[in-house]
Design a protein around this motif. Structure first.
Motif, short mmCIF file in Angstrom:
data_model
loop_
_atom_site.label_atom_id
_atom_site.label_comp_id
_atom_site.label_asym_id
_atom_site.label_seq_id
_atom_site.Cartn_x
_atom_site.Cartn_y
_atom_site.Cartn_z
N SER A 28 0.40 -1.25 -0.18
CA SER A 28 -0.10 -0.07 0.24
C SER A 28 0.77 1.45 -0.65
O SER A 28 2.05 1.44 0.24
N GLY A 29 -0.02 2.57 0.05
CA GLY A 29 0.74 3.35 -0.07
C GLY A 29 0.62 4.41 0.69
O GLY A 29 0.64 3.67 2.15
N GLY A 30 0.76 5.54 0.74
CA GLY A 30 0.95 6.62 1.81
C GLY A 30 2.28 6.99 2.70
O GLY A 30 3.00 6.48 1.62
N THR A 32 2.43 5.96 6.08
CA THR A 32 2.04 4.83 7.43
C THR A 32 3.62 3.76 6.95
O THR A 32 3.78 3.27 8.08
N PRO A 33 3.06 3.40 6.11
CA PRO A 33 3.70 2.08 5.39
C PRO A 33 5.16 2.26 5.33
O PRO A 33 5.91 1.28 5.63
N ASP A 60 -2.42 0.07 -5.18
CA ASP A 60 -2.43 0.98 -6.12
C ASP A 60 -1.80 2.06 -6.43
O ASP A 60 -0.55 2.36 -6.02
N ARG A 62 -1.11 6.45 -7.95
CA ARG A 62 -1.59 8.14 -8.15
C ARG A 62 -1.08 7.76 -9.33
O ARG A 62 0.20 7.38 -10.45
N ASN A 72 3.66 6.32 -5.36
CA ASN A 72 3.24 5.16 -4.09
C ASN A 72 5.11 4.08 -4.82
O ASN A 72 5.57 3.49 -3.94
N GLY A 131 -3.92 0.16 3.74
CA GLY A 131 -3.55 1.57 4.45
C GLY A 131 -5.50 1.73 4.89
O GLY A 131 -6.48 1.52 4.32
N GLY A 133 -8.07 5.34 4.95
CA GLY A 133 -8.05 7.32 4.62
C GLY A 133 -9.29 7.43 6.12
O GLY A 133 -10.19 6.85 6.21
N HIS A 137 -11.32 4.84 3.33
CA HIS A 137 -11.20 4.62 1.59
C HIS A 137 -9.86 3.58 1.89
O HIS A 137 -9.61 3.67 2.85
N THR A 138 -9.54 2.48 1.10
CA THR A 138 -8.61 1.84 1.15
C THR A 138 -8.15 1.66 0.03
O THR A 138 -9.31 2.08 -1.08
N ALA A 139 -6.67 1.25 -0.33
CA ALA A 139 -5.97 1.34 -1.82
C ALA A 139 -7.08 2.58 -2.30
O ALA A 139 -6.64 3.60 -1.17
N SER A 140 -7.07 2.44 -3.24
CA SER A 140 -7.72 4.29 -3.65
C SER A 140 -9.12 3.77 -4.35
O SER A 140 -9.69 4.47 -5.22
N ARG A 167 -6.47 8.39 -9.98
CA ARG A 167 -5.82 6.58 -9.16
C ARG A 167 -5.80 5.71 -9.92
O ARG A 167 -7.41 5.73 -10.60
N LYS A 190 -6.54 9.25 12.97
CA LYS A 190 -7.66 7.30 12.02
C LYS A 190 -9.14 6.97 13.42
O LYS A 190 -9.24 6.67 13.21
C1 6PG Z 1 -2.32 5.81 -1.31
C2 6PG Z 1 -3.15 4.13 -0.11
C3 6PG Z 1 -3.57 5.06 0.91
C4 6PG Z 1 -3.68 4.78 1.61
C5 6PG Z 1 -4.73 5.60 2.84
C6 6PG Z 1 -4.05 5.77 4.33
O1 6PG Z 1 -2.14 5.34 -2.37
O2 6PG Z 1 -2.32 6.79 -0.10
O3 6PG Z 1 -3.02 3.48 -0.67
O4 6PG Z 1 -5.27 4.23 0.58
O5 6PG Z 1 -2.83 3.72 2.47
O6 6PG Z 1 -4.57 7.01 2.40
O7 6PG Z 1 -2.59 6.29 4.28
P1 6PG Z 1 -2.04 7.16 5.30
O8 6PG Z 1 -1.28 6.28 5.76
O9 6PG Z 1 -0.60 8.02 4.30
O10 6PG Z 1 -2.65 7.56 6.43
#
Ligand code: 6PG
Length: 235
Positions: A28-30, A32-33, A60, A62, A72, A131, A133, A137-140, A167, A190
């Motif tokens: 996953s992106g964002g 947190t990971p 997912d 961007r 990501n 993750g 949001g 949301h999760t993934a996109s 996305r 969260k």
């Molecule tokens: C992305 C992720 C998205 C992410 C959540 C949480 O492309 O942004 O795949 O689903 O997991 O938005 O993002 P954070 O970890 O930045 O809070």
């Protein structure tokens, strides 16, 4: 949380290689990971994982080029891929720089080819990391978007109005066919959404539609995010 998540992922990957000779994981992106990827890309975990037997995919992306700070892939490249000896052909990038619908179509083809799977049941990932949001949301897979009702394709492109951005995302059929689906949720921002997702009644949020058909669903959350949880989730 970051250490626990890295250990869980490493053990599933090593387990998959031991049982089936290979491991497939969608990251996953964002924000947190990123720390998890840094741990996986440094010793001791790095040397525990047989990277040449691991196929890395993305849940997912961007729709931006890899060098864009929003990418990501760019984040995973810096945190993990640059630090491990993994064959290039084991890295399955979503081409965010291309026309979204074409990149989505080709990424789905890439997945099917890697899994040698026809158009029948969706490929079965060993691990899909997700993750959450603040909007659930999760993934996109964002609330109010057509991607939520895409149950034919494994991958789709979606325009997210509130972000004014395109996305590319895996869909629920792919996610829900995985062996291990791991949500990673951290931070007090969260707290409210996690409470809603776990203890809200209807399936209001995209994340609540993640229900592995024959796999494990595990939530890895920190104290801050979990502070409003009073009971275990109604899953
Ligand atoms: C992305 C992720 C998205 C992410 C959540 C949480 O492309 O942004 O795949 O689903 O997991 O938005 O993002 P954070 O970890 O930045 O809070």
């Amino acid at each position: 949380l970051i250490h626990a998540a890295a250990e869980v992922i490493a053990s599933h990957v090593v387990g998959a290689v031991q049982s089936r000779g290979r491991a497939t994981i969608a990251l996953s992106g964002g924000s947190t990971p990123e720390g998890v990827y840094r741990l996986l890309g440094s010793d001791p975990l790095r040397s525990r994982i047989p990277w040449e037997k691991v196929d890395i995919f993305f849940g997912d992306e961007r729709c931006v080029p890899p060098e864009n700070p929003q990418s990501n892939f760019g984040m995973v490249l810096g945190a993990l891929l640059k630090h491990i000896a993994i064959p290039l052909q084991n890295i399955h990038r979503i081409e965010g720089e291309r026309v979204p619908s074409m990149a989505a179509r080709d990424y789905e083809e890439n997945i099917r080819t890697a899994f040698h799977s026809g158009a029948s049941t969706p490929p079965r990932f060993d691990v899909i990391l997700l993750g959450l949001g603040v909007d659930g949301h999760t993934a996109s897979l964002f609330p109010g978007t057509p991607a939520l009702s895409e149950y034919q394709k494994l991958v789709t492109d979606v325009y997210v109005g509130k972000l004014m951005a395109h996305r590319i995302t895996v869909t629920f059929p792919l996610i829900n066919n995985a062996r291990h689906v791991l949500f990673l949720v951290s931070g007090e921002n969260k707290t409210a959404i996690l409470h809603e997702v776990f203890q809200g009644d209807a399936l209001r949020y995209p994340a609540q539609h993640v229900r592995p058909v024959a796999g494990e669903l595990r939530w890895l959350v920190d104290q801050a995010a979990a502070s409003q949880l009073t009971t275990m989730p109604k899953q």
